[in-house]
Design a protein around this motif. Structure first.
Motif: not given
Ligand code: VNL
Length: 390
Positions: A270-279, A358-363, A373-385
Motif C-alpha cells: 500500500v502506497v501513501t503520502s505522509h509527514h512521518y513514518s517510524a521507519a 515540513q517534508n512529505v514522503y511517499i511510502r 513498516y511504511n518505507v519512505e522512497f520519495d521526498t517532497i521538501k518543505d511543503v506548506k499547507d
C-alpha cells in the motif's frame, strides 16, 4: 438570548482576568493537555501523552527557572467537553498553554477560549487546514490534510493509476483530503469517478467498498482518522478488492504505525503520502523511536506521537526564549518561526500562518525483520499547507 449574552460576557471577563493572573503566578508553568483518552480515538490520546511525557523525561521539568507541570485531561472526543475543560484549565488552573486536540471539532470548539484568554493553543494532532484560522493564538505541530494529499495525487498517475474513487471520513480532514486529492489528480490528467463519504462515528466500510468494487477503478484513495485504518483494510480484503486488482492509496493515516503491524499482509504494497513514518531513516528518529518504545512497553510511535513530542519542544523553546517572564502574547511570538529537526525531518512554524511546514514522503508498506513498516522512497521538501493560499 439576552441571558446568554450576559453569561458569555461574564465568561469572557473571567477568562481575561485569569490570563492576567497567569502572569503574576509563582514559579510554575502549566500546560493543559486535553486529549481523547477514552472512546474510539483513545489511541491518539495515548500516543500524544506518551510522547509529551517522553519529551519531559528527556529534557527535565525546569525551564527558564520555571517548574513545568503537565495537566492531562480526557475529553472523550466530545467538543463541548473539550471546550469546558479548556475553560476550567484557564480560569481555575491558570494554565499558560493549552495543548493536545485529537480531532478537528475539538480544536475548533476550543478556539474561542484561546482568543478570549490570550492563551497559546498548540494543536498536536488535528489536521483540517482551517483550524489555524479559527484563532490567532493557535499554532500547529501536526500536519494538514491538503499538505499530504497532493503528493499522492502526483504519484498515482505516473504509476498507472488514472481512474480513482475517493473514500473519506465525512468531516473536516476527510473533506480537505477529498478536495485536494481530486483537484490535483484531475490537473494531472486523472479522473475521480466517484466520491464516497463514511460517517465518523461507528463507520461500516463494507457497503462503500462494495460500491468501489462495482465502479472498477484503478485505485481507491482514502483518508480515515488514526485508529480506523485496520477495519478499513480488513473489509477491503474481505470484499475481495485486492483480488479484483483495485489498489488502495491514501494519506498515511490509513497505514498508521500504531496499528500497521496488526493489519497483516493485506497492507503489503500500500502506497501513501505522509509527514512521518517510524521507519524514517535519520539518527534523530532512531533515537526517538527507541526511547519511545522503551518507555511504553514496545508501543511503536505514530505521527500523533511526533506531533506531541514536537509540540512540547515548541513550548519549551518558547519558554526559554521569553526567559520564563512572558504572558500568552510573548509565548505565541516566540513560537512563530521556530525551526528545528524533528524525528520526522526538518520542520518550521510559518510565522504568518502559524502552521507547520515540513517534508512529505511517499511510502510503501514493506516487511522488515518480520514487521510491517511504511518505507519512505520519495521526498517532497518543505511543503506548506496549500489550504492557506486560497
Ligand atoms: C484528524 C486528522 C484526526 C487526522 C485524526 O485521527 C487524523 C482530525 C484521530 O483533524 O480530526 O488521523
Amino acid at each position: 438570548m439576552q441571558k446568554r449574552t450576559v453569561i458569555q460576557a461574564a465568561v469572557a471577563a473571567a477568562l481575561l482576568a485569569a490570563s492576567g493572573l497567569g502572569l503574576a503566578q509563582d514559579n510554575k508553568f502549566k500546560i493543559g493537555l486535553i486529549l481523547p483518552m477514552t472512546g474510539p480515538f483513545a489511541s491518539t490520546g495515548k500516543q500524544v501523552e506518551a510522547a509529551a511525557r517522553l519529551y519531559m523525561a528527556q529534557n527535565g521539568d525546569t525551564v527558564a527557572g520555571k517548574k513545568v507541570e503537565l495537566i492531562v485531561k480526557d475529553d472523550a472526543s466530545t467538543p463541548d467537553v473539550t471546550k469546558r475543560i479548556a475553560q476550567e484549565l484557564v480560569v481555575n488552573e491558570k494554565v499558560n498553554v493549552l495543548a493536545g486536540f485529537g480531532l478537528t471539532p475539538l480544536a475548533l470548539a476550543t478556539a474561542p477560549i484561546a482568543t478570549q484568554s490570550k492563551t497559546p493553543l498548540v494543536v498536536m494532532a488535528a489536521a483540517t487546514s482551517s483550524i489555524t484560522q479559527a484563532s490567532p493564538y493557535i499554532v500547529r505541530t501536526s500536519f494538514t490534510l491538503p499538505q499530504v494529499s497532493v503528493a499522492i495525487a502526483d504519484w498515482a498517475p505516473k504509476n498507472g493509476i488514472k481512474k480513482v474513487v475517493t473514500l473519506v471520513t465525512d468531516y473536516g480532514p476527510g473533506i480537505d483530503a477529498e478536495k485536494y486529492f481530486k483537484e490535483r489528480l484531475q490537473f494531472n490528467g486523472g479522473q475521480v469517478v466517484e466520491s464516497l463519504r463514511v460517517p465518523l462515528r461507528n463507520p461500516d466500510f463494507a457497503p462503500f467498498l462494495q460500491k468501489v468494487r462495482d465502479d472498477k477503478p484503478d485505485a481507491v484513495f482514502t483518508f480515515v482518522p488514526s485508529g480506523a485504518g485496520a477495519a478499513l483494510m480488513k473489509q477491503f480484503a474481505e470484499r475481495g478488492l485486492d483480488k479484483a486488482g483495485i489498489k488502495l492509496i491514501g494519506t498515511g493515516d490509513v497505514t498508521d504505525d500504531d496499528i500497521l503491524n496488526s493489519m497483516g499482509d493485506v497492507a503489503l504494497g500500500v502506497v501513501t503520502s505522509h509527514h512521518y513514518s517510524a521507519a524514517h531513516n535519520s539518527p534523530a528518529n532512531k533515537k526517538f523511536v527507541e526511547a519511545f518504545m522503551k518507555a511504553n512497553n514496545n508501543l511503536r510511535p505514530n505521527f500523533m506521537a511526533v506531533g506531541g513530542y514536537d509540540g512540547m519542544r515548541l513550548i519549551y523553546e518558547a519558554l526559554k526564549k521569553t526567559r520564563g517572564a512572558g504572558g500568552g502574547d510573548a509565548l505565541l511570538a516566540a513560537m512563530k518561526g521556530q525551526i528545528f529537526e524533528s524525528p520526522r525531518g526538518p520542520i518550521y512554524i510559518d510565522a504568518q500562518t502559524r502552521d507547520v511546514v515540513q517534508n512529505v514522503y511517499i511510502r510503501k508498506v514493506e516487511k522488515k525483520d518480520g514487521q510491517l513498516y511504511n518505507v519512505e522512497f520519495d521526498t517532497i521538501k518543505d511543503v506548506k499547507d496549500p489550504g492557506k493560499s486560497k
